[in-house]
Design a protein around this motif. Structure first.
Motif, PDB file in Angstrom:
ATOM      1  N   GLY A  23       0.826  -1.217   0.000  1.00  0.00           N
ATOM      2  CA  GLY A  23       0.000   0.000   0.000  1.00  0.00           C
ATOM      3  C   GLY A  23       0.853   1.257   0.000  1.00  0.00           C
ATOM      4  N   ALA A  24       0.160   2.415   0.073  1.00  0.00           N
ATOM      5  CA  ALA A  24       0.865   3.703   0.014  1.00  0.00           C
ATOM      6  C   ALA A  24       1.603   4.016   1.312  1.00  0.00           C
ATOM      7  N   ALA A  25       1.083   3.551   2.438  1.00  0.00           N
ATOM      8  CA  ALA A  25       1.708   3.922   3.716  1.00  0.00           C
ATOM      9  C   ALA A  25       3.169   3.453   3.787  1.00  0.00           C
ATOM     10  N   PHE A  55      -3.112  14.452   4.864  1.00  0.00           N
ATOM     11  CA  PHE A  55      -3.396  13.146   5.481  1.00  0.00           C
ATOM     12  C   PHE A  55      -2.654  13.092   6.826  1.00  0.00           C
ATOM     13  N   ASN A  80      -0.274  15.677  -2.376  1.00  0.00           N
ATOM     14  CA  ASN A  80      -1.342  14.663  -2.432  1.00  0.00           C
ATOM     15  C   ASN A  80      -2.515  15.219  -3.240  1.00  0.00           C
ATOM     16  N   ASN A 122      -6.864  14.063  -0.023  1.00  0.00           N
ATOM     17  CA  ASN A 122      -7.599  13.679   1.182  1.00  0.00           C
ATOM     18  C   ASN A 122      -7.175  14.682   2.243  1.00  0.00           C
ATOM     19  N   ASP A 162       2.003  11.584  -3.394  1.00  0.00           N
ATOM     20  CA  ASP A 162       1.216  10.523  -2.737  1.00  0.00           C
ATOM     21  C   ASP A 162      -0.083  10.368  -3.539  1.00  0.00           C
ATOM     22  N   TYR A 177      -5.278   8.321  -4.857  1.00  0.00           N
ATOM     23  CA  TYR A 177      -6.554   8.715  -5.489  1.00  0.00           C
ATOM     24  C   TYR A 177      -6.381   9.110  -6.949  1.00  0.00           C
ATOM     25  N   SER A 193      -1.022   3.507  -4.690  1.00  0.00           N
ATOM     26  CA  SER A 193      -1.709   2.426  -3.978  1.00  0.00           C
ATOM     27  C   SER A 193      -2.921   1.978  -4.772  1.00  0.00           C
ATOM     28  N   SER A 224      -5.367   0.672  -3.040  1.00  0.00           N
ATOM     29  CA  SER A 224      -6.387   0.606  -1.978  1.00  0.00           C
ATOM     30  C   SER A 224      -7.703   1.234  -2.424  1.00  0.00           C
ATOM     31  N   LYS A 225      -7.623   2.394  -3.054  1.00  0.00           N
ATOM     32  CA  LYS A 225      -8.836   3.126  -3.429  1.00  0.00           C
ATOM     33  C   LYS A 225      -9.183   2.874  -4.895  1.00  0.00           C
ATOM     34  N   ARG A 231      -3.526  -4.658   0.779  1.00  0.00           N
ATOM     35  CA  ARG A 231      -2.226  -4.025   0.975  1.00  0.00           C
ATOM     36  C   ARG A 231      -1.315  -4.177  -0.238  1.00  0.00           C
TER      37      ARG A 231
HETATM   38  N1  PLP Z   1      -2.246   8.661   1.562  1.00  0.00           N
HETATM   39  C1  PLP Z   1      -3.495   9.138   1.626  1.00  0.00           C
HETATM   40  C2  PLP Z   1      -3.726  10.542   1.212  1.00  0.00           C
HETATM   41  C3  PLP Z   1      -4.546   8.345   2.084  1.00  0.00           C
HETATM   42  O1  PLP Z   1      -5.775   8.857   2.144  1.00  0.00           O
HETATM   43  C4  PLP Z   1      -4.271   7.011   2.476  1.00  0.00           C
HETATM   44  C5  PLP Z   1      -5.326   6.160   3.007  1.00  0.00           C
HETATM   45  O2  PLP Z   1      -6.437   6.557   3.285  1.00  0.00           O
HETATM   46  C6  PLP Z   1      -2.951   6.547   2.385  1.00  0.00           C
HETATM   47  C7  PLP Z   1      -1.969   7.402   1.937  1.00  0.00           C
HETATM   48  C8  PLP Z   1      -2.594   5.158   2.799  1.00  0.00           C
HETATM   49  O3  PLP Z   1      -3.016   4.267   1.802  1.00  0.00           O
HETATM   50  P1  PLP Z   1      -2.807   2.712   1.914  1.00  0.00           P
HETATM   51  O4  PLP Z   1      -4.059   2.126   2.457  1.00  0.00           O
HETATM   52  O5  PLP Z   1      -2.572   2.261   0.513  1.00  0.00           O
HETATM   53  O6  PLP Z   1      -1.622   2.456   2.775  1.00  0.00           O
END
Ligand code: PLP
Length: 392
Positions: A100-102, A126, A172, A176, A210, A213, A238, A240-241, A249
């Motif tokens: 994932g992005a984190a 974020f 970003n 978000n 980042d 989205y 990522s 994820s979304k 992940r």
């Molecule tokens: N960066 C932003 C702006 C996010 O909103 C999120 C998750 O909500 C993440 C990173 C983390 O994403 P991931 O779930 O892929 O680790």
């Protein structure tokens, strides 16, 4: 670490409160706009690919370790897709798969966090950026939000935040929590400011893009490809979304060849990932990405939610920059104190995230990745809360 582990996230707390309240007042009487959990299913191609992989491939290769940076076919598929979409050659060797992005963000920040480093973030941001930066010994610097200009970037303020210690700026977009996409013009001005500062300070300043989205843009709004505007960009992506796979992940870091000291930055990021144990991202998901690198989400449901909520809330008197990306709206809190407003809404089981942790204590976030039925049930409550405030 103890403080981080014992402080509850305000978003999680609201979400769990909603679950408890549902048991008391009934699920249909709780209006939970707290989480950014996708509300549309993963595209059919994703589930079909997972089934096909499990049927076609031998179990050992599906569930075994991949190379630290990722499986060759997954890296090749993403490199080909990025090259085709954005007209810049991205090689498999530029990519490093992550959970994932984190972990992508943490690894890049850690790689760039030389002694005394400062990492700049643009409000609203974020909330996890702060611990990602501070846990790596760097200083977290915040550019105040452009609350009057629709949440673009206040360039004069940003320039004031740049110092000889600035190593990176996190960008970003789609954003978000605002749902706003930075325009090409905004990003070109940002690039010019960073280029000038990098020359002045005698070292590169990186953009950390980042991009969870990236694919979530409405009204055909352009999401510019940052390396084409500012070469010293490292992308954290990522699925994820974009593919509704947050629990699986999977994502990646891309260090393009155009970035200054690209090979060293990539190696330092890989080294940072190694120290954090972020190597060999989930194998089954890498194999899925190898087959689905060109799959994009159907945004119709998110787009409808966005329009219904924006139109209704603004007609009740709420002020909000119209989001053209992601699945959030960032609304000015009537009365000016988002925590107080969120508490008032919470008393009516309307769960809204106050913006303090996003760097904007006078705004609240509404997640629009929710069911359309819940939106309809919630509208009279949104109206009642603002009317109550007006009558005070
Ligand atoms: N960066 C932003 C702006 C996010 O909103 C999120 C998750 O909500 C993440 C990173 C983390 O994403 P991931 O779930 O892929 O680790």
């Amino acid at each position: 670490m103890l403080a981080l582990g014992t402080t509850r996230s305000c978003i999680r707390e609201l979400f769990e409160y909603g679950l408890r309240q549902a048991a008391v007042v009934g699920k249909e009487n709780v209006y939970d706009f707290s989480l950014g959990n996708p509300s549309i299913p993963a595209p059919a191609a994703v589930n079909e690919s997972i089934v096909a992989i499990l049927r076609e491939r031998d179990s050992l290769s599906v569930h075994g370790y991949t190379p630290a940076a990722g499986a060759a076919d997954a890296r090749a598929a993403v490199a080909a897709d990025l090259t085709e979409r954005f007209g810049m050659t991205i090689r498999p060797e530029n990519l490093f798969f992550t959970a994932g992005a984190a972990p992508a963000l943490i690894s890049v920040v850690r790689a760039l966090a030389v002694e005394g480093a400062e990492v700049v973030s643009i409000a609203p941001f974020f909330p996890e950026y702060r611990p990602f930066v501070e846990a790596n010994g760097a200083k977290f610097v915040v550019v105040p939000a452009d609350t009057k200009g629709g949440f673009q970037i206040r360039l004069a303020e940003l320039e004031r935040c740049l110092t000889p210690h600035t190593q990176a700026v996190i960008v970003n977009s789609p954003n978000n929590p605002s749902g706003v996409i930075y325009t090409r013009e905004t990003l070109q001005k940002l690039a010019a400011a960073l280029k000038a500062a990098a020359v002045r300070f005698g070292h590169p300043i990186y953009i950390i893009a980042d991009e969870p989205y990236r694919e979530l843009a409405y009204d055909e709004t352009e999401v510019p490809f940052l390396p084409a505007i500012y070469p010293d960009t490292v992308i954290c992506y990522s699925y994820s979304k974009s593919l509704s796979l947050p629990g699986e992940r999977i994502g990646y870091v891309c260090v393009p060849d155009c970035a200054a000291d690209s090979a060293e930055v990539y190696a330092a990021m890989a080294g940072a990932a190694r120290t954090l144990g972020h190597v060999c991202a989930p194998s089954l998901q890498q194999l899925t990405v190898a087959r689905c690198a060109a799959v994009r989400p159907d945004l119709e449901a998110y787009d409808r939610n966005r329009t219904v909520l924006y139109d209704a809330l603004t007609s009740y008197g709420y002020e909000c920059a119209k989001p053209n990306g992601a699945f959030y709206m960032f609304v000015k809190a009537p009365g000016g104190d988002a925590q107080a407003f969120s508490d008032r809404a919470k008393a009516k089981n309307l769960l809204l995230v106050p913006g303090g942790d996003f760097g904007c204590p006078d705004f609240f976030r509404v997640s629009t990745c929710v069911s359309p039925e819940m939106i309809q049930r919630s509208l009279p409550v949104f109206r009642a809360v603002i009317e109550e405030m007006a009558a005070r």
